[in-house]
Design a protein around this motif. Structure first.
Motif, PDB file in Angstrom:
ATOM      1  N   HIS A 104     -43.279  14.154 -19.475  1.00 48.76           N
ATOM      2  CA  HIS A 104     -42.977  13.356 -20.655  1.00 48.76           C
ATOM      3  C   HIS A 104     -44.197  13.260 -21.582  1.00 48.76           C
ATOM      4  O   HIS A 104     -44.100  13.472 -22.790  1.00 48.76           O
ATOM      5  CB  HIS A 104     -42.499  11.957 -20.251  1.00 48.76           C
ATOM      6  CG  HIS A 104     -41.888  11.219 -21.404  1.00 48.76           C
ATOM      7  ND1 HIS A 104     -41.007  10.193 -21.254  1.00 48.76           N
ATOM      8  CD2 HIS A 104     -42.041  11.367 -22.736  1.00 48.76           C
ATOM      9  CE1 HIS A 104     -40.638   9.748 -22.434  1.00 48.76           C
ATOM     10  NE2 HIS A 104     -41.268  10.438 -23.355  1.00 48.76           N
ATOM     11  N   CYS A 112     -42.307   5.197 -28.193  1.00 49.10           N
ATOM     12  CA  CYS A 112     -41.712   5.711 -26.966  1.00 49.10           C
ATOM     13  C   CYS A 112     -41.681   4.634 -25.906  1.00 49.10           C
ATOM     14  O   CYS A 112     -42.659   3.918 -25.715  1.00 49.10           O
ATOM     15  CB  CYS A 112     -42.476   6.919 -26.446  1.00 49.10           C
ATOM     16  SG  CYS A 112     -41.717   7.570 -24.952  1.00 49.10           S
ATOM     17  N   HIS A 119     -45.626   7.103 -18.820  1.00 53.61           N
ATOM     18  CA  HIS A 119     -46.663   8.048 -19.224  1.00 53.61           C
ATOM     19  C   HIS A 119     -47.888   8.039 -18.323  1.00 53.61           C
ATOM     20  O   HIS A 119     -48.105   7.092 -17.575  1.00 53.61           O
ATOM     21  CB  HIS A 119     -47.084   7.757 -20.666  1.00 53.61           C
ATOM     22  CG  HIS A 119     -46.016   8.133 -21.656  1.00 53.61           C
ATOM     23  ND1 HIS A 119     -45.787   9.437 -22.008  1.00 53.61           N
ATOM     24  CD2 HIS A 119     -45.086   7.395 -22.292  1.00 53.61           C
ATOM     25  CE1 HIS A 119     -44.766   9.480 -22.847  1.00 53.61           C
ATOM     26  NE2 HIS A 119     -44.320   8.253 -23.030  1.00 53.61           N
ATOM     27  N   HIS A 125     -45.039  14.808 -25.817  1.00 52.39           N
ATOM     28  CA  HIS A 125     -45.619  14.207 -27.028  1.00 52.39           C
ATOM     29  C   HIS A 125     -46.765  15.049 -27.578  1.00 52.39           C
ATOM     30  O   HIS A 125     -46.910  15.215 -28.790  1.00 52.39           O
ATOM     31  CB  HIS A 125     -46.101  12.791 -26.728  1.00 52.39           C
ATOM     32  CG  HIS A 125     -44.971  11.809 -26.574  1.00 52.39           C
ATOM     33  ND1 HIS A 125     -44.450  11.117 -27.641  1.00 52.39           N
ATOM     34  CD2 HIS A 125     -44.242  11.437 -25.497  1.00 52.39           C
ATOM     35  CE1 HIS A 125     -43.457  10.342 -27.219  1.00 52.39           C
ATOM     36  NE2 HIS A 125     -43.309  10.516 -25.924  1.00 52.39           N
TER      37      HIS A 125
HETATM   38 ZN   LIG Z   1     -41.631   9.742 -25.139  1.00 50.34          ZN
END
Ligand SMILES: [Zn+2]
Ligand SMILES: [Zn+2]
Length: 880
Positions: A568, A670, A674, A572
């Motif tokens: 993920h 978002c 992460h 980005h």
């Molecule tokens: Zn994201």
């Protein structure tokens, strides 16, 4: 000396004397269910003394982390009020398992204290058990302690593991901290070893385990004698650093300073504040180490101890005027000062801070209202003999989440007491009610689910992998509310709080397990949103059963989450890199991230070139190597857009949004999970680019282990190929080119040989040819060739004759094959198809074809030679 140096010099001293240095055992004892926490240095070695376990060494030294907090209600209260009680502490120890005994233990203790650490001999005192003449004599023989400083005690100098089992005399070393350290100034008493003031302090206890006590209380001698010593680390640091109390040592200084900074107060200015700063410092250490070992706040057992510590510390923060969650910041100071000695807290730092923050936020919701209630009730209690009604304490416990000892702690600070019987009565009544209420709980939850809005489940944060909560609802097929779910059933489980991420923003839902103390085990196959604020854990009950209202432990599959996290975050970075390389018209059109790969769709009018792809891949990997910090922050949507955050693809954003930052490189909205730093991603590898719709391209990529696996797959494939070629990997390509060339050559030769073989024993079939008007006519028999062989041969013969007609006949499997080919220049004069139309009936068949090429079959092989002879006639070559 710093604390770290003191710890190290202790271990070094004993290493030089043949001791194995063993790392601290966990706070949660692995093999002792009777014990909540490791509370002394000997706990990890208990089974060795009992003779049921052995170790590969006979001498050991360690620094053991310990936690002392018994089930009794009022022991936590004392921590922070004075300068020497702790919940978490370290115990330095050296051990002999049937090896050396009193002589060495006494001599080395004295040597370390006086020769290495240079404590003044004139301040040290030794004590021995009343009848331990051996130890008393050794103190005189192997040390130069003043003989008048050795004294004998009864109870203080005999150690027992329990009612029965290993025991023995001990010898303690005390230090005289001088008349100023006496805390009974002015009152008539005598300062002395084992006295009742703070001037004399025990610093080291040497236990000599030589007896075994049986059930009748009788002592027998153990077959092997052991040494078990313990020295409180914080206490010896205070002595060596010449500071007044344990909380003044450097190990605590940094942690207290964090509290000072957050509160805007100075330690040592006001006693009330000092108590709170000590509570926060002590409890932060305990909390850090507990969470590092996987414990999360709960209402039972070890989880409840953690919750009590956190809430007591949070309330002391309140007393200091701190009005926001702050303990998770103090955790940072604990890691800073203790991480060198205990790497597990460095590894777990982010998760620890997250668990602490979530619990702080949860308690903050009720702390103020609870304190307001308590303050009012304390005023009433003062007018009624200073006792707070038990029902009030229960209400604080039940409604406001105040652990009982927190209430008692607050009362003690105001010199009030609690009517405990009333509390216990209410507690009992609630347990009875709860059993009755269980039956109605599901019926009540059902309409809420149906209505949608009333029910909410909170995601506790993306660093937390385990959490405890209660089941709010169970939903079967068609969202049918259920009372309970038994083994084999598939249900959506809704809990008040959860560490499971529900699928959204392109990130897959988590998988994992939901369990209960009663033994139920549910495998969570997916987590998805039932309503905007409600996560449903789609689970199969593998074992036992669950009911609405059950307390459950939720544990995600951490490895899968970790892989998803990497993919993920990489998405980005790739998004930003694509905009740099292709232009800012690139906009996310959709994305999907799971544990195996990432898929990213974006607007772009043409295929992305190889060079551009390589540029994107290089840039993403460069950002990974830059190891930028990744942070998330909640803010209003407007503020986020002002901060430059990219918001995309028709996502519905609430008023509050989560802004994800990767250094200064990328800022996007978002809500997913992460990495902590971009470097965690490790490696990024593109795995294909394609078009999915007009103006929309798709890129797939792998990261971390997945990228490594991908590269390994390619490597293995190349290895296999090289091995099959019997070549090195570098030579494989050249070798393969050579092989292909050889193959082409061999094919050519085979054809040639087939052609020759067909004529029989190397006969050149062209010997049968006849010439007519400068053209070559050939009609001959070439048995043994198949269709393809015949065709190839006709082709090659036609090439060789340059200008003419070739008719070939063959018998194969009792059938006749006929074939005719005419060179291009003669197709006006001769028609291959027509020729065979006339010949084929002669062999009992039929066929035809183009002017330049034709094929036919027949059933009568005996007429083949005649047919071929007739071919010459038809070609007008009979007379030649
Ligand atoms: Zn994201
Ligand atoms: Zn005194």
């Amino acid at each position: 000396m710093t604390g770290n140096q003191i710890r190290q010099s202790f271990l070094d001293f004993f290493r030089e004397r043949g001791h194995t240095i063993v790392p601290s055992a966990p706070l949660v004892p692995g093999n002792d269910p009777s014990l909540l926490f490791t509370n002394a240095g000997m706990v990890p070695f208990k089974q060795v003394f009992l003779g049921t376990e052995t170790r590969p060494f006979v001498r050991a030294a360690d620094s053991q982390k310990c936690l002392r907090i018994s089930g009794k209600h009022n022991d936590l209260e004392q921590v922070g009020r004075d300068t020497y009680h702790h919940t978490f502490f370290e115990m330095l120890g050296n051990w002999s398992f049937g090896d050396y005994y009193k002589r060495e233990a006494i001599a080395w203790a004295w040597e370390l204290l006086t020769a290495v650490w240079k404590l003044p001999k004139g301040q040290l005192y030794a004590t021995v058990y009343t009848t331990d003449d051996e130890a008393a004599a050794l103190w005189r023989e192997v040390t130069d302690i003043g003989h008048d400083r050795i004294s004998r005690f009864e109870d203080e100098n005999f150690w027992e593991m329990g009612e029965t089992g290993p025991c023995g005399p001990c010898s303690e070393i005390h230090i005289d901290r001088g008349p100023d350290a006496c805390d009974r100034q002015g009152r008539p008493h005598r300062c002395q070893v084992n006295g009742d003031c703070a001037r004399f302090m025990e610093i080291w206890n040497l236990v000599f385990i030589q007896h075994d006590r049986d059930a009748s209380g009788a002592l027998s001698d153990l077959p092997a004698k052991h040494v078990d010593t313990g020295m409180g680390f914080e206490r010896i640091c205070a002595v060596l650093q010449r500071v007044p109390g344990n909380y003044d040592i450097d190990v605590f200084r940094g942690i207290i300073a964090a509290g000072e900074r957050i509160a805007g107060k100075r330690y040592g200015t006001a006693e009330r504040d000092d108590v709170s700063l000590r509570v926060i410092a002590d409890h932060s250490r305990a909390v850090t180490f507990l969470v590092a070992e996987g414990i999360v706040p709960s209402n039972e057992g070890r989880g409840y101890v953690l919750r009590r510590l956190l809430r007591r510390a949070a309330r002391h923060g309140k007393l200091l005027g701190i009005d926001r969650p702050f303990l998770h910041e103090v955790v940072g100071a604990v890691v800073e000062t203790m991480g060198d000695a205990y790497p597990e807290i460095v590894d777990g730092q982010v998760r620890i801070a997250e668990v602490v923050r979530v619990e702080e936020e949860r308690f903050a919701l009720t702390l103020d209202r609870g304190l307001a209630l308590l303050t009012a009730e304390m005023d009433r209690a003062r007018t009624r003999g200073g006792r707070l009604a038990g029902e009030v304490a229960f209400r604080l416990y039940d409604t406001f989440g105040f652990p009982l000892d927190l209430t008692e702690d607050i009362l003690a600070g105001e010199e009030l007491t609690l009517e405990r019987e009333g509390f216990e009565r209410e507690m009992q009544a609630q347990r009875t009610r709860a059993r009755g209420a269980q039956r109605f709980a599901d019926a009540e939850a059902a309409p809420e689910i149906a209505g949608g809005a009333a029910l909410a489940s909170r995601f506790v944060g993306d660093r937390i992998v385990e959490w405890e909560s209660e089941i709010l609802a169970l939903l079967g097929a068609d969202r049918q509310p259920l009372r309970e779910a038994a083994s084999g059933a598939t249900v959506d489980v809704v809990t008040a709080e959860t560490p499971f991420y529900a699928e959204s923003g392109g990130q897959v839902g988590d998988r994992g397990w939901i369990t209960t103390d009663a033994g139920a085990r549910l495998e969570v196959l997916d987590t998805h949103k039932i309503a905007p604020a409600v996560a449903g854990h789609r689970a199969v009950v593998r074992q036992g059963a669950v009911r609405v209202g059950d307390r459950v432990r939720l544990a995600i599959d951490p490895e899968r989450r970790e892989a998803v996290r990497l993919n993920h975050s990489a998405t980005h970075i790739m998004h930003a890199a694509l905009r740099h390389h292709l232009g800012t018209h690139v906009k996310q059109a959709g994305s999907f991230v799971d544990d195996s790969k990432l898929r990213f769709d974006f607007s772009h009018h043409k295929a992305v070139g190889t060079g551009e792809l390589r540029g994107v891949e290089d840039e993403v990997n460069a950002v990974i190597r830059d190891n930028l910090p990744v942070t998330t922050e909640e803010m209003s949507y407007d503020d986020a857009i002002k901060a430059g955050a990219l918001a995309f693809f028709g996502d519905k954003y609430g008023d509050r949004v989560r802004v994800l930052r990767m250094g200064d490189y990328s800022v996007e909205l978002c809500g997913g999970t992460h990495v902590e730093r971009t470097g965690d991603i490790g490696l990024f590898k593109l795995d294909g680019e394609s078009g999915v719709a007009a103006g929309v391209r798709r890129i797939e990529a792998v990261t971390g282990r997945g990228a490594l696996d991908e590269i390994r797959r390619h490597e293995a494939l190349l290895g296999d190929i090289a091995q099959m070629l019997r070549a090195g990997e570098r030579d494989a390509k050249v070798k393969l080119e050579k092989l292909l060339e050889q193959q082409r050559e061999l094919e050519r030769r085979i054809q040639e040989l087939q052609g020759r073989l067909a004529g029989g024993a190397g006969r050149d079939v062209l010997a049968d040819a006849r010439r007519v008007d400068g053209a070559t006519m050939l009609a001959t028999r070439v048995d043994g060739l198949d269709d393809q062989g015949l065709r190839d041969m006709a082709d090659s013969l036609r090439d060789r004759i340059g200008s003419g007609v070739v008719v070939l006949g063959a018998v194969r499997d009792d059938r006749v094959l006929l074939l005719a080919a005419v060179t291009k220049d003669l197709t006006k004069r001769f028609h291959a198809g027509n020729l065979l139309k006339q010949l084929a009936p002669m062999v009992g068949g039929g066929g035809g074809g183009r002017p330049d090429f034709a094929q036919a079959g027949g059933k009568d092989p005996s007429r083949l030679d005649a047919a071929l002879a007739a071919a010459y006639d038809l070609l007008g070559a009979a007379g030649q």
